[in-house]
Design a protein around this motif. Sequence first.
Motif, PDB file in Angstrom:
ATOM      1  N   SER A  45       0.838  -1.201   0.000  1.00  0.00           N
ATOM      2  CA  SER A  45       0.000   0.000   0.000  1.00  0.00           C
ATOM      3  C   SER A  45       0.869   1.246   0.000  1.00  0.00           C
ATOM      4  O   SER A  45       0.580   2.219  -0.712  1.00  0.00           O
ATOM      5  N   LEU A  46       1.925   1.221   0.792  1.00  0.00           N
ATOM      6  CA  LEU A  46       2.817   2.383   0.861  1.00  0.00           C
ATOM      7  C   LEU A  46       3.585   2.577  -0.439  1.00  0.00           C
ATOM      8  O   LEU A  46       3.820   3.703  -0.864  1.00  0.00           O
TER       9      LEU A  46
ATOM     10  N   ARG B  74       2.573   7.084  10.530  1.00  0.00           N
ATOM     11  CA  ARG B  74       2.353   8.415  11.122  1.00  0.00           C
ATOM     12  C   ARG B  74       2.966   8.549  12.503  1.00  0.00           C
ATOM     13  O   ARG B  74       3.309   9.649  12.927  1.00  0.00           O
ATOM     14  N   ALA B  75       3.116   7.450  13.230  1.00  0.00           N
ATOM     15  CA  ALA B  75       3.737   7.512  14.553  1.00  0.00           C
ATOM     16  C   ALA B  75       5.190   7.958  14.451  1.00  0.00           C
ATOM     17  O   ALA B  75       5.701   8.649  15.328  1.00  0.00           O
ATOM     18  N   PHE B  76       5.886   7.583  13.387  1.00  0.00           N
ATOM     19  CA  PHE B  76       7.295   7.939  13.203  1.00  0.00           C
ATOM     20  C   PHE B  76       7.480   9.167  12.325  1.00  0.00           C
ATOM     21  O   PHE B  76       8.417   9.929  12.515  1.00  0.00           O
ATOM     22  N   TRP B  77       6.614   9.340  11.334  1.00  0.00           N
ATOM     23  CA  TRP B  77       6.680  10.462  10.401  1.00  0.00           C
ATOM     24  C   TRP B  77       5.303  11.098  10.312  1.00  0.00           C
ATOM     25  O   TRP B  77       4.512  10.777   9.415  1.00  0.00           O
ATOM     26  N   PRO B  78       4.968  12.001  11.231  1.00  0.00           N
ATOM     27  CA  PRO B  78       3.620  12.573  11.293  1.00  0.00           C
ATOM     28  C   PRO B  78       3.141  13.224   9.996  1.00  0.00           C
ATOM     29  O   PRO B  78       1.954  13.218   9.704  1.00  0.00           O
ATOM     30  N   ASP B  79       4.050  13.775   9.197  1.00  0.00           N
ATOM     31  CA  ASP B  79       3.634  14.458   7.971  1.00  0.00           C
ATOM     32  C   ASP B  79       3.829  13.607   6.709  1.00  0.00           C
ATOM     33  O   ASP B  79       3.807  14.118   5.602  1.00  0.00           O
ATOM     34  N   TYR B  80       4.003  12.294   6.877  1.00  0.00           N
ATOM     35  CA  TYR B  80       4.275  11.395   5.745  1.00  0.00           C
ATOM     36  C   TYR B  80       3.220  11.496   4.645  1.00  0.00           C
ATOM     37  O   TYR B  80       3.542  11.432   3.467  1.00  0.00           O
ATOM     38  N   PHE B  81       1.970  11.654   5.005  1.00  0.00           N
ATOM     39  CA  PHE B  81       0.887  11.651   4.025  1.00  0.00           C
ATOM     40  C   PHE B  81       0.472  13.055   3.600  1.00  0.00           C
ATOM     41  O   PHE B  81      -0.485  13.208   2.844  1.00  0.00           O
ATOM     42  N   GLU B  82       1.179  14.072   4.051  1.00  0.00           N
ATOM     43  CA  GLU B  82       0.859  15.460   3.701  1.00  0.00           C
ATOM     44  C   GLU B  82       1.609  15.876   2.437  1.00  0.00           C
ATOM     45  O   GLU B  82       2.664  15.342   2.125  1.00  0.00           O
TER      46      GLU B  82
ATOM     47  N   VAL C 166      -4.812   5.408 -13.663  1.00  0.00           N
ATOM     48  CA  VAL C 166      -5.281   4.694 -12.470  1.00  0.00           C
ATOM     49  C   VAL C 166      -6.533   5.385 -11.954  1.00  0.00           C
ATOM     50  O   VAL C 166      -6.520   6.560 -11.618  1.00  0.00           O
ATOM     51  N   ARG C 167      -7.620   4.611 -11.896  1.00  0.00           N
ATOM     52  CA  ARG C 167      -8.909   5.143 -11.447  1.00  0.00           C
ATOM     53  C   ARG C 167      -9.002   5.166  -9.931  1.00  0.00           C
ATOM     54  O   ARG C 167      -9.518   6.105  -9.341  1.00  0.00           O
ATOM     55  N   SER C 168      -8.529   4.089  -9.293  1.00  0.00           N
ATOM     56  CA  SER C 168      -8.657   4.024  -7.839  1.00  0.00           C
ATOM     57  C   SER C 168      -7.515   3.222  -7.235  1.00  0.00           C
ATOM     58  O   SER C 168      -6.914   2.375  -7.886  1.00  0.00           O
ATOM     59  N   LEU C 169      -7.238   3.536  -5.972  1.00  0.00           N
ATOM     60  CA  LEU C 169      -6.281   2.785  -5.174  1.00  0.00           C
ATOM     61  C   LEU C 169      -7.020   2.314  -3.931  1.00  0.00           C
ATOM     62  O   LEU C 169      -7.539   3.126  -3.165  1.00  0.00           O
ATOM     63  N   THR C 170      -7.082   1.010  -3.752  1.00  0.00           N
ATOM     64  CA  THR C 170      -7.689   0.416  -2.569  1.00  0.00           C
ATOM     65  C   THR C 170      -6.568  -0.174  -1.741  1.00  0.00           C
ATOM     66  O   THR C 170      -5.745  -0.929  -2.257  1.00  0.00           O
ATOM     67  N   THR C 171      -6.518   0.197  -0.463  1.00  0.00           N
ATOM     68  CA  THR C 171      -5.470  -0.323   0.406  1.00  0.00           C
ATOM     69  C   THR C 171      -6.085  -1.239   1.455  1.00  0.00           C
ATOM     70  O   THR C 171      -7.128  -0.931   2.027  1.00  0.00           O
ATOM     71  N   ILE C 172      -5.411  -2.351   1.684  1.00  0.00           N
ATOM     72  CA  ILE C 172      -5.844  -3.325   2.669  1.00  0.00           C
ATOM     73  C   ILE C 172      -4.695  -3.517   3.648  1.00  0.00           C
ATOM     74  O   ILE C 172      -3.577  -3.846   3.245  1.00  0.00           O
ATOM     75  N   GLY C 173      -4.957  -3.289   4.906  1.00  0.00           N
ATOM     76  CA  GLY C 173      -3.913  -3.471   5.913  1.00  0.00           C
ATOM     77  C   GLY C 173      -2.770  -2.476   5.787  1.00  0.00           C
ATOM     78  O   GLY C 173      -1.638  -2.778   6.137  1.00  0.00           O
ATOM     79  N   CYS C 174      -3.060  -1.291   5.301  1.00  0.00           N
ATOM     80  CA  CYS C 174      -2.030  -0.257   5.166  1.00  0.00           C
ATOM     81  C   CYS C 174      -1.572   0.170   6.563  1.00  0.00           C
ATOM     82  O   CYS C 174      -2.396   0.504   7.413  1.00  0.00           O
ATOM     83  N   PRO C 175      -0.270   0.173   6.808  1.00  0.00           N
ATOM     84  CA  PRO C 175       0.240   0.555   8.124  1.00  0.00           C
ATOM     85  C   PRO C 175       0.240   2.073   8.342  1.00  0.00           C
ATOM     86  O   PRO C 175       1.223   2.667   8.774  1.00  0.00           O
ATOM     87  N   PHE C 176      -0.879   2.711   8.034  1.00  0.00           N
ATOM     88  CA  PHE C 176      -1.045   4.159   8.094  1.00  0.00           C
ATOM     89  C   PHE C 176      -0.661   4.722   9.464  1.00  0.00           C
ATOM     90  O   PHE C 176       0.151   5.636   9.569  1.00  0.00           O
ATOM     91  N   ASP C 177      -1.251   4.184  10.530  1.00  0.00           N
ATOM     92  CA  ASP C 177      -0.985   4.703  11.877  1.00  0.00           C
ATOM     93  C   ASP C 177       0.454   4.456  12.315  1.00  0.00           C
ATOM     94  O   ASP C 177       1.052   5.289  12.981  1.00  0.00           O
ATOM     95  N   PHE C 178       1.009   3.322  11.954  1.00  0.00           N
ATOM     96  CA  PHE C 178       2.402   3.010  12.288  1.00  0.00           C
ATOM     97  C   PHE C 178       3.339   4.038  11.649  1.00  0.00           C
ATOM     98  O   PHE C 178       4.235   4.576  12.301  1.00  0.00           O
TER      99      PHE C 178
END
Length: 90
Positions: A36-37, A71-79, A57-69
């Motif tokens: 996912s990452l 963000r715990a180390f890199w708070p702005d990773y998804f910004e 690419v029309r859509s991206l579906t993520t399953i089990g994405c370690p999103f919170d993990f």
Amino acid sequence: AGRGRAACTGRFSDLLEHVAEENAGRIDVVGYSMGSLVALDALFPWRGRPLGRASRVRSLTTIGCPFDFVRAFWPDYFEGRETAAGGARW
């Protein structure tokens, strides 16, 4: 720490290029766990332009994405990420 990120997104880019050559329609991507990452980094790059074929690419579906993990180390990773015009929805 980002080690290997370029290699992984490069391989994803190669795969996307191959699929786009074989398929004239829109593409849906499913990413699982760390995959996912890889897909997020390739389709929604941080402070960069998306891949050339990202607009297919029309859509991206993520399953089990370690999103919170992540963000715990890199708070702005998804910004600050962009998508290609008409590109994927997450």
